[in-house]
Motif scaffolding. Structure first.
Motif, PDB file in Angstrom:
ATOM      1  N   GLN A  14      11.179   6.152   2.672  1.00  0.00           N
ATOM      2  CA  GLN A  14      12.416   5.410   2.407  1.00  0.00           C
ATOM      3  C   GLN A  14      12.286   4.552   1.144  1.00  0.00           C
ATOM      4  O   GLN A  14      13.241   4.414   0.381  1.00  0.00           O
ATOM      5  CB  GLN A  14      12.799   4.544   3.606  1.00  0.00           C
ATOM      6  N   LEU A  15      11.104   3.995   0.914  1.00  0.00           N
ATOM      7  CA  LEU A  15      10.883   3.223  -0.317  1.00  0.00           C
ATOM      8  C   LEU A  15      11.121   4.084  -1.553  1.00  0.00           C
ATOM      9  O   LEU A  15      11.636   3.609  -2.564  1.00  0.00           O
ATOM     10  CB  LEU A  15       9.470   2.630  -0.343  1.00  0.00           C
ATOM     11  N   TRP A  16      10.731   5.361  -1.476  1.00  0.00           N
ATOM     12  CA  TRP A  16      10.992   6.283  -2.586  1.00  0.00           C
ATOM     13  C   TRP A  16      12.497   6.478  -2.767  1.00  0.00           C
ATOM     14  O   TRP A  16      12.997   6.446  -3.888  1.00  0.00           O
ATOM     15  CB  TRP A  16      10.297   7.618  -2.340  1.00  0.00           C
ATOM     16  N   GLU A  17      13.208   6.685  -1.657  1.00  0.00           N
ATOM     17  CA  GLU A  17      14.655   6.871  -1.767  1.00  0.00           C
ATOM     18  C   GLU A  17      15.327   5.608  -2.298  1.00  0.00           C
ATOM     19  O   GLU A  17      16.330   5.695  -3.000  1.00  0.00           O
ATOM     20  CB  GLU A  17      15.240   7.298  -0.425  1.00  0.00           C
ATOM     21  N   ASP A  18      14.764   4.450  -1.971  1.00  0.00           N
ATOM     22  CA  ASP A  18      15.278   3.180  -2.494  1.00  0.00           C
ATOM     23  C   ASP A  18      14.843   2.940  -3.938  1.00  0.00           C
ATOM     24  O   ASP A  18      15.291   1.970  -4.558  1.00  0.00           O
ATOM     25  CB  ASP A  18      14.803   2.015  -1.631  1.00  0.00           C
ATOM     26  N   GLN A  19      13.951   3.777  -4.448  1.00  0.00           N
ATOM     27  CA  GLN A  19      13.382   3.654  -5.790  1.00  0.00           C
ATOM     28  C   GLN A  19      12.738   2.280  -5.992  1.00  0.00           C
ATOM     29  O   GLN A  19      12.835   1.671  -7.041  1.00  0.00           O
ATOM     30  CB  GLN A  19      14.435   3.976  -6.858  1.00  0.00           C
ATOM     31  N   ASP A  20      12.046   1.842  -4.962  1.00  0.00           N
ATOM     32  CA  ASP A  20      11.398   0.528  -4.918  1.00  0.00           C
ATOM     33  C   ASP A  20       9.935   0.674  -5.347  1.00  0.00           C
ATOM     34  O   ASP A  20       9.041   0.820  -4.514  1.00  0.00           O
ATOM     35  CB  ASP A  20      11.502  -0.033  -3.498  1.00  0.00           C
ATOM     36  N   ILE A  21       9.694   0.644  -6.639  1.00  0.00           N
ATOM     37  CA  ILE A  21       8.347   0.857  -7.169  1.00  0.00           C
ATOM     38  C   ILE A  21       7.366  -0.172  -6.621  1.00  0.00           C
ATOM     39  O   ILE A  21       6.266   0.181  -6.188  1.00  0.00           O
ATOM     40  CB  ILE A  21       8.361   0.862  -8.719  1.00  0.00           C
ATOM     41  N   ASP A  22       7.742  -1.441  -6.609  1.00  0.00           N
ATOM     42  CA  ASP A  22       6.847  -2.470  -6.071  1.00  0.00           C
ATOM     43  C   ASP A  22       6.540  -2.205  -4.602  1.00  0.00           C
ATOM     44  O   ASP A  22       5.399  -2.348  -4.162  1.00  0.00           O
ATOM     45  CB  ASP A  22       7.439  -3.867  -6.245  1.00  0.00           C
ATOM     46  N   GLY A  23       7.557  -1.858  -3.827  1.00  0.00           N
ATOM     47  CA  GLY A  23       7.350  -1.564  -2.413  1.00  0.00           C
ATOM     48  C   GLY A  23       6.420  -0.387  -2.195  1.00  0.00           C
ATOM     49  O   GLY A  23       5.548  -0.423  -1.322  1.00  0.00           O
ATOM     50  N   ILE A  24       6.595   0.665  -3.003  1.00  0.00           N
ATOM     51  CA  ILE A  24       5.740   1.854  -2.908  1.00  0.00           C
ATOM     52  C   ILE A  24       4.290   1.480  -3.182  1.00  0.00           C
ATOM     53  O   ILE A  24       3.388   1.813  -2.421  1.00  0.00           O
ATOM     54  CB  ILE A  24       6.212   2.943  -3.892  1.00  0.00           C
ATOM     55  N   VAL A  25       4.081   0.786  -4.277  1.00  0.00           N
ATOM     56  CA  VAL A  25       2.719   0.408  -4.678  1.00  0.00           C
ATOM     57  C   VAL A  25       2.104  -0.537  -3.649  1.00  0.00           C
ATOM     58  O   VAL A  25       0.935  -0.381  -3.266  1.00  0.00           O
ATOM     59  CB  VAL A  25       2.735  -0.206  -6.096  1.00  0.00           C
ATOM     60  N   ASN A  26       2.869  -1.489  -3.162  1.00  0.00           N
ATOM     61  CA  ASN A  26       2.344  -2.458  -2.196  1.00  0.00           C
ATOM     62  C   ASN A  26       2.121  -1.879  -0.810  1.00  0.00           C
ATOM     63  O   ASN A  26       1.428  -2.487   0.009  1.00  0.00           O
ATOM     64  CB  ASN A  26       3.255  -3.686  -2.133  1.00  0.00           C
ATOM     65  N   ARG A  33      -6.313   6.156  -3.393  1.00  0.00           N
ATOM     66  CA  ARG A  33      -6.654   7.406  -4.075  1.00  0.00           C
ATOM     67  C   ARG A  33      -5.433   8.305  -3.943  1.00  0.00           C
ATOM     68  O   ARG A  33      -5.053   8.665  -2.834  1.00  0.00           O
ATOM     69  CB  ARG A  33      -7.889   8.029  -3.457  1.00  0.00           C
ATOM     70  N   TYR A  34      -4.820   8.638  -5.081  1.00  0.00           N
ATOM     71  CA  TYR A  34      -3.548   9.362  -5.102  1.00  0.00           C
ATOM     72  C   TYR A  34      -3.700  10.613  -5.943  1.00  0.00           C
ATOM     73  O   TYR A  34      -4.127  10.545  -7.090  1.00  0.00           O
ATOM     74  CB  TYR A  34      -2.476   8.432  -5.664  1.00  0.00           C
ATOM     75  N   ALA A  35      -3.354  11.762  -5.365  1.00  0.00           N
ATOM     76  CA  ALA A  35      -3.472  13.029  -6.094  1.00  0.00           C
ATOM     77  C   ALA A  35      -2.266  13.909  -5.845  1.00  0.00           C
ATOM     78  O   ALA A  35      -1.836  14.086  -4.707  1.00  0.00           O
ATOM     79  CB  ALA A  35      -4.735  13.764  -5.683  1.00  0.00           C
ATOM     80  N   ASN A  36      -1.727  14.420  -6.908  1.00  0.00           N
ATOM     81  CA  ASN A  36      -0.748  15.498  -6.854  1.00  0.00           C
ATOM     82  C   ASN A  36      -1.522  16.748  -7.256  1.00  0.00           C
ATOM     83  O   ASN A  36      -1.607  17.091  -8.428  1.00  0.00           O
ATOM     84  CB  ASN A  36       0.399  15.253  -7.835  1.00  0.00           C
ATOM     85  N   GLY A  44      -6.373   3.535  -7.583  1.00  0.00           N
ATOM     86  CA  GLY A  44      -5.864   2.182  -7.754  1.00  0.00           C
ATOM     87  C   GLY A  44      -4.357   2.123  -7.933  1.00  0.00           C
ATOM     88  O   GLY A  44      -3.710   3.085  -8.346  1.00  0.00           O
ATOM     89  N   ARG A  45      -3.836   0.961  -7.596  1.00  0.00           N
ATOM     90  CA  ARG A  45      -2.398   0.747  -7.674  1.00  0.00           C
ATOM     91  C   ARG A  45      -1.852   0.862  -9.091  1.00  0.00           C
ATOM     92  O   ARG A  45      -0.748   1.367  -9.295  1.00  0.00           O
ATOM     93  CB  ARG A  45      -2.050  -0.635  -7.113  1.00  0.00           C
TER      94      ARG A  45
END
Length: 138
Positions: A14-26, A33-36, A44-45
């Motif tokens: 839902q944070l993605w749909e809200d386009q809430d970058i701070d919320g996503i990162v937090n 560890r993030y991988a596509n 790291g954040r």
């Protein structure tokens, strides 16, 4: 009452749909560890923020449609099948993928998405958009 692992991931989508970058990162640990896959892993954040910001700020709308979601037997890994879509004006760029999220407490400490990155790049290029950093040479 604590949220279930699946609810934590549903809220994250839902944070993605809200386009809430701070919320996503937090919603992630400092050492996430993030991988596509097959793009090299980001740690790291700050690295995550840099990667996700371009498309989230350029898109008019974002969809994260969960097709399937399940918690693995370890109780901290959540598996998803999703269609993520980025809208740019009247253009929609959908991406079918499988995602694996590992939680540490109520935060995401590992996130891996498996998809055909080439399809995403060609769709973005076709509508005049640039994929996130690290997908193409920046």
């Amino acid at each position: 009452m604590a949220k279930t692992p699946e609810q934590i991931i549903r809220d994250f989508c839902q944070l993605w749909e809200d386009q809430d970058i701070d919320g996503i990162v937090n919603a992630c640990t400092e050492d996430v560890r993030y991988a596509n896959v097959p793009i090299p892993e980001m740690i790291g954040r700050d690295a995550m923020r840099k990667f996700i910001s371009r498309n989230l700020t350029a898109a008019d709308k974002v969809e994260f449609k969960l097709l399937s979601i399940a918690t693995a037997s370890d109780g901290r890994t959540v598996l998803t099948e999703r269609i993520d879509a980025f809208h740019f004006g009247d253009k929609r760029v959908p991406l079918l993928l499988m995602g694996t999220f590992v939680l540490r407490g109520d935060k995401i400490c590992e996130w891996r998405d498996y998809t055909d990155v080439g399809t995403f790049v060609s769709q973005m290029t076709a509508i005049g958009q640039r994929p996130g950093p690290g997908i193409l040479q920046d």
